[in-house]
Design a protein around this motif. Structure first.
Motif, PDB file in Angstrom:
ATOM      1  N   UNK A 181      78.026  90.433  52.296  1.00 53.69           N
ATOM      2  CA  UNK A 181      78.309  88.997  52.383  1.00 53.69           C
ATOM      3  C   UNK A 181      78.209  88.580  53.841  1.00 53.69           C
ATOM      4  N   UNK A 182      77.889  87.315  54.062  1.00 49.27           N
ATOM      5  CA  UNK A 182      77.732  86.790  55.419  1.00 49.27           C
ATOM      6  C   UNK A 182      78.830  85.773  55.694  1.00 49.27           C
ATOM      7  N   UNK A 183      79.131  85.493  56.972  1.00 48.06           N
ATOM      8  CA  UNK A 183      80.144  84.479  57.292  1.00 48.06           C
ATOM      9  C   UNK A 183      79.782  83.141  56.672  1.00 48.06           C
ATOM     10  N   UNK A 184      80.812  82.401  56.240  1.00 44.72           N
ATOM     11  CA  UNK A 184      80.573  81.145  55.551  1.00 44.72           C
ATOM     12  C   UNK A 184      81.640  80.141  55.937  1.00 44.72           C
ATOM     13  N   UNK A 185      81.250  78.872  56.064  1.00 45.53           N
ATOM     14  CA  UNK A 185      82.186  77.778  56.293  1.00 45.53           C
ATOM     15  C   UNK A 185      81.834  76.640  55.360  1.00 45.53           C
ATOM     16  N   UNK A 186      82.660  75.586  55.340  1.00 49.24           N
ATOM     17  CA  UNK A 186      82.404  74.471  54.435  1.00 49.24           C
ATOM     18  C   UNK A 186      81.100  73.765  54.752  1.00 49.24           C
ATOM     19  N   UNK A 187      80.689  73.767  56.037  1.00 51.70           N
ATOM     20  CA  UNK A 187      79.444  73.084  56.392  1.00 51.70           C
ATOM     21  C   UNK A 187      78.264  74.039  56.515  1.00 51.70           C
ATOM     22  N   UNK A 188      78.495  75.323  56.273  1.00 50.29           N
ATOM     23  CA  UNK A 188      77.410  76.320  56.291  1.00 50.29           C
ATOM     24  C   UNK A 188      77.736  77.385  55.256  1.00 50.29           C
ATOM     25  N   UNK A 189      77.528  77.045  53.989  1.00 53.90           N
ATOM     26  CA  UNK A 189      77.898  77.923  52.890  1.00 53.90           C
ATOM     27  C   UNK A 189      76.806  78.959  52.676  1.00 53.90           C
ATOM     28  N   UNK A 190      77.174  80.239  52.799  1.00 51.57           N
ATOM     29  CA  UNK A 190      76.229  81.338  52.578  1.00 51.57           C
ATOM     30  C   UNK A 190      76.835  82.292  51.552  1.00 51.57           C
ATOM     31  N   UNK A 191      76.767  81.942  50.279  1.00 47.52           N
ATOM     32  CA  UNK A 191      77.420  82.763  49.265  1.00 47.52           C
ATOM     33  C   UNK A 191      76.724  84.099  49.051  1.00 47.52           C
ATOM     34  N   UNK A 192      77.529  85.126  48.823  1.00 45.92           N
ATOM     35  CA  UNK A 192      76.998  86.432  48.412  1.00 45.92           C
ATOM     36  C   UNK A 192      76.926  86.448  46.894  1.00 45.92           C
ATOM     37  N   UNK A 193      75.736  86.717  46.350  1.00 44.10           N
ATOM     38  CA  UNK A 193      75.545  86.652  44.906  1.00 44.10           C
ATOM     39  C   UNK A 193      75.292  88.046  44.328  1.00 44.10           C
ATOM     40  N   UNK A 194      75.220  88.122  43.013  1.00 43.71           N
ATOM     41  CA  UNK A 194      75.277  89.399  42.312  1.00 43.71           C
ATOM     42  C   UNK A 194      73.901  90.050  42.145  1.00 43.71           C
ATOM     43  N   UNK A 195      73.943  91.388  41.970  1.00 43.53           N
ATOM     44  CA  UNK A 195      72.771  92.180  41.612  1.00 43.53           C
ATOM     45  C   UNK A 195      73.003  92.789  40.236  1.00 43.53           C
ATOM     46  N   UNK A 196      71.922  92.960  39.484  1.00 40.03           N
ATOM     47  CA  UNK A 196      71.975  93.690  38.229  1.00 40.03           C
ATOM     48  C   UNK A 196      71.310  95.045  38.383  1.00 40.03           C
ATOM     49  N   UNK A 197      71.733  96.008  37.585  1.00 41.96           N
ATOM     50  CA  UNK A 197      71.149  97.350  37.618  1.00 41.96           C
ATOM     51  C   UNK A 197      70.969  97.856  36.201  1.00 41.96           C
ATOM     52  N   UNK A 198      69.821  98.464  35.940  1.00 39.31           N
ATOM     53  CA  UNK A 198      69.540  99.118  34.662  1.00 39.31           C
ATOM     54  C   UNK A 198      69.158 100.567  34.950  1.00 39.31           C
ATOM     55  N   UNK A 199      69.795 101.507  34.245  1.00 40.81           N
ATOM     56  CA  UNK A 199      69.465 102.920  34.393  1.00 40.81           C
ATOM     57  C   UNK A 199      68.941 103.430  33.055  1.00 40.81           C
ATOM     58  N   UNK A 200      67.718 103.903  33.052  1.00 39.60           N
ATOM     59  CA  UNK A 200      67.129 104.530  31.868  1.00 39.60           C
ATOM     60  C   UNK A 200      67.202 106.043  32.072  1.00 39.60           C
ATOM     61  N   UNK A 201      68.059 106.708  31.291  1.00 43.17           N
ATOM     62  CA  UNK A 201      68.238 108.152  31.440  1.00 43.17           C
ATOM     63  C   UNK A 201      67.097 108.896  30.754  1.00 43.17           C
ATOM     64  N   UNK A 202      66.640 109.965  31.392  1.00 47.02           N
ATOM     65  CA  UNK A 202      65.500 110.726  30.864  1.00 47.02           C
ATOM     66  C   UNK A 202      65.900 111.618  29.704  1.00 47.02           C
ATOM     67  N   UNK A 203      67.195 111.939  29.596  1.00 48.58           N
ATOM     68  CA  UNK A 203      67.653 112.774  28.488  1.00 48.58           C
ATOM     69  C   UNK A 203      69.059 112.359  28.106  1.00 48.58           C
ATOM     70  N   UNK A 204      69.439 112.734  26.898  1.00 48.24           N
ATOM     71  CA  UNK A 204      70.761 112.352  26.407  1.00 48.24           C
ATOM     72  C   UNK A 204      71.845 112.977  27.265  1.00 48.24           C
ATOM     73  N   UNK A 205      72.812 112.156  27.674  1.00 43.86           N
ATOM     74  CA  UNK A 205      73.974 112.626  28.407  1.00 43.86           C
ATOM     75  C   UNK A 205      75.221 112.142  27.691  1.00 43.86           C
ATOM     76  N   UNK A 206      76.355 112.714  27.983  1.00 43.77           N
ATOM     77  CA  UNK A 206      77.573 112.206  27.360  1.00 43.77           C
ATOM     78  C   UNK A 206      77.715 110.712  27.624  1.00 43.77           C
TER      79      UNK A 206
END
Length: 753
Positions: free
Chosen positions: A114-139
């Motif tokens: 995240x970066x510094x943010x103020x009311x007149x300079x809003x720099x929101x930190x936003x989300x990431x998504x992740x997908x993991x495709x496993x090569x073999x069955x795991x618990x």
């Protein structure tokens, strides 16, 4: 096997990959910096991406929110030796992805700073998504319970289709977790001291419903549950699921017998087994809190059920209010959807009374979103000590009313002097980029091309069929910088989808957590803000600020905290909203109340705000509008300039048809007598139902009973006499007539003072 994760902006995530596993990372909103680090020289990271700063991983993790889990998983590793790449940056589009395959077992760390943010300079930190495709069955990840919330005194796994007994002391916490998802758990609790005397005194359905003023059944939980003596026994502290049955019977042998499964395990029989050693008499059916059980009431009053809403790791956290002997089950039902057709284990943990867990309810914006607990606003530390009626509203704790005055006094303060309300739960989106104007002009009904810098406009946001997604205000902060303020967090998803569909180069970044706000409303609001807000020479002063205009300013003096002031509100009075970074919230609150004390300022809650907005004819989501109503039916047809707006926008064709052939209209009602109508009451012309009350109240300033209602167009003319149905709609009627609205100051002279 696939796993999905969401990494919140301002946090980090460790990935343990096996050989052949594939990791895909998505910048969900676009324009968010993210760095991916690996530890072994043999670990392969895409060479096409710029290198991340070497030796910076430790500092990046330390600067993130809630860095403890990441540090724990990386204990013993040389963070200084990690090397990385820049996954995403400011120019990345929403949904832009990076994908890599593991050539060998490897550990990676994603940091979303995240970066510094103020009311007149809003720099929101936003989300990431992740997908993991496993090569073999795991618990399966869900086969083990999620980590405990603290060091547990008891860590008990209840096997599928069984029950267990345990004891807790007053003040201790009980966590009941659905390990694998879609699994119900019934819960009983008895007063331990009375059990020692041979007296069974447990949770009581009728006492709880009566005291809490709710009908059976209810999707969700009461804040407290009571026993047969009408004494509070347990308090709900946290709930990540949100959908439960409020006191039905635990499943019974009779249910399975009647369904053709004699001898089937049941929770009630399992409870009888574990309670028998205490001398508690067996019952054919035990009343219980049915955690994760998904019931609904059908239109004819019958009860139905479907698969639970709970996901793996969902839990409810309770606090014992007295010494308790408890029993919990893993529901045995495998003959219907109640447990997703497949009973699994339940985890029970008990934590010591010395721990402090914040009260919170988890919400998910979309089904695949991670649960987000109820948050405290920047003003919470000032508000909470003044109120005993904090309510969860769109993911935040807000005050319903305050101890010192109460809702009616708060209402009068706004009408006659000045009142302050926390509205930080409003959703804010920064819409930026070369095509920001084009995106918003396409997404909303108002003509954004006519919006000047510093101007604010109220608008509707529609679906293609013409129904409303939301309403909100658009601020123009610069030629390519806009801020949309609305109520529904899904609006951000909607805008990003439109940008992708139309090929617009624009970013929609969620900034709610970086920009909190209070509304200062009432005849003396201008005088109050003039004492504490200073603006530079290039900006209008508070005294000069026109209706639906905004200005950048400072609190107190030229070097004070940055604020944005807008002449907007939701009360029908002269009023303003002040927007600040959360770190400046306490300073803003204190300044407002210090300056406002001679003016009679009071804090105001949601209950008073609802009274004010109904009188002023201002609409509210899921009351006056929904996705089944268009802006004309919601009483805001003025936000749809079908003739003067030349550009196309979402829903335009449908709205042209709807305006040409209106079916319903929002009207004001005056009701005879002092009995109020309420949301959902039917409206009749003779025997025929012609509409529904959307909101109603007894107006203090008008000394009249008033309402807003959506009625058939044939009954919408001013002066039309109608009736509002109570009881079954026919046995009792309230006489009413259609009147002009807004009921209070219909020409909006006060907001223009």
């Amino acid at each position: 096997m696939h796993e999905s994760l969401r990494i919140r902006g301002g946090s980090s995530q460790v990935f343990a990959l096996g050989e052949g596993d594939r990791l895909t990372l998505y910048d969900l909103e676009g324009g968010q910096d993210a760095l991916l680090y690996a530890f072994s020289p043999a670990d392969t990271l895409p060479s096409s991406h710029p290198a991340a700063p070497p030796g910076a991983l430790a500092d990046l993790i330390a600067a993130n929110e809630n860095a403890g889990p990441t540090r724990h998983r990386l204990a013993g590793r040389d963070l200084a030796a990690a090397r990385g790449i820049l996954v995403s940056g400011r120019e990345a589009g929403a949904g832009e992805a990076l994908s890599l395959s593991a050539a060998a077992d490897m550990t990676l760390v994603l940091v979303v700073p995240s970066a510094p943010s103020t009311a007149d300079a809003v720099t929101p930190a936003t989300d990431f998504g992740a997908e993991i495709a496993r090569s073999e069955a795991r618990p399966a990840v869900g086969s083990q319970p999620a980590p405990p919330l603290a060091e547990p005194l008891l860590d008990l796994r209840i096997k599928a289709a069984t029950a267990e007994r345990f004891e807790v002391k007053a003040g201790q916490y009980i966590e009941i977790m659905d390990i694998d998802g879609r699994q119900c758990s019934d819960f009983l609790a008895f007063d331990t001291a009375l059990l020692a005397e041979g007296i069974e005194c447990g949770l009581d359905a009728t006492a709880t419903r009566t005291i809490m003023g709710r009908a059976y059944p209810g999707p969700g939980l009461f804040s407290k549950f009571y026993d047969q003596r009408m004494r509070a026994t347990v308090e709900v502290i946290q709930d990540t699921c949100g959908r439960h049955d409020t006191f039905g019977l635990a499943c019974t042998m009779k249910y399975y017998d009647d369904m053709g499964y004699p001898g089937h395990d049941s929770c009630s029989e399992n409870f009888n087994k574990v309670l028998a050693p205490l001398g508690i008499a067996a019952r054919p059916g035990w009343p219980a809190i049915n955690f994760f059980f998904n019931t609904q009431v059908n239109h004819d009053g019958t009860i139905g059920a479907d698969e639970p809403w709970s996901r793996p790791g969902d839990y409810v956290l309770l606090r014992a209010l007295t010494d308790l002997t408890c029993a919990a089950s893993s529901c045995a039902d495998d003959i219907d959807p109640a447990n997703g057709w497949n009973p699994t284990d339940i985890q029970v943990r008990v934590y010591g009374a010395e721990h402090e867990f914040p009260k919170a309810i988890a919400t998910r914006m979309t089904p695949d979103s991670p649960p987000v607990f109820t948050k405290e606003t920047a003003f919470h530390s000032r508000i909470a000590p003044l109120s005993r009626r904090m309510v969860e509203y769109r993911g935040y704790w807000l005050a319903n009313s305050f101890l010192a005055d109460g809702a009616v006094a708060e209402y009068w303060a706004c009408r006659e002097k000045v009142a302050v309300i926390d509205l930080s739960a409003l959703r804010k989106f920064e819409v930026l980029g070369p095509d920001a104007e084009a995106l918003l002009d396409h997404a909303v009904t108002r003509d954004i091309t006519k919006l000047a810098v510093g101007q604010v406009v109220y608008t509707a946001i529609c679906y293609p069929h013409g129904g409303m997604l939301d309403d909100g205000t658009v601020f123009r902060l610069g030629p390519q910088q806009f801020r949309l303020v609305c109520g529904d967090p899904y609006v951000g998803v909607h805008l990003r989808a439109l940008a992708a569909q139309k090929g617009f180069k624009a970013w929609v970044r969620s900034s709610t957590d970086q920009l909190h706000n209070i509304a200062v409303q009432g005849p003396r609001s201008r005088e109050l803000l003039g004492r504490i807000v200073v603006t530079p020479p290039t900006q209008p002063s508070v005294a000069e600020l026109g209706v639906f205009r905004s200005a950048i300013g400072r609190l107190g003096h030229a070097q004070g905290p940055a604020v944005v002031v807008s002449r907007t509100g939701y009360t029908g009075e002269l009023g303003y909203e002040i927007w600040c970074h959360p770190r400046d919230g306490v300073a803003l609150w204190d300044a407002v109340f210090d300056a406002g004390k001679p003016l009679g300022v009071v804090p105001m809650g949601l209950e008073a705000l609802d009274m004010l907005r109904i009188e002023a004819g201002l609409i509210f989501a899921h009351y006056e509008f929904s996705d089944e109503t268009d802006p004309f039916e919601a009483g805001i047809g003025f936000t749809v300039p079908l003739v003067s707006k030349k550009g196309d926008f979402v829903g335009r064709e449908a709205l042209l048809r709807r305006k040409a052939e209106p079916q319903r209209r929002l009207v004001g009602l005056e009701i005879e007598g002092r009995e109020s109508a309420h949301h959902g009451d039917p409206v009749f012309a003779g025997r025929a139902r012609i509409g529904v009350v959307t909101s109603g109240m007894r107006s203090p300033i008008l000394d009249k009973t008033i309402a807003l209602a959506r009625v058939d167009i044939a009954s919408s003319a001013i002066g039309t006499e109608i009736e509002i149905g109570k009881l079954d709609g026919h046995q009792k009627r309230l006489k009413a007539k259609v009147v002009r609205f807004a009921h209070y100051d219909p020409d909006k002279t006060r907001v223009r003072m």
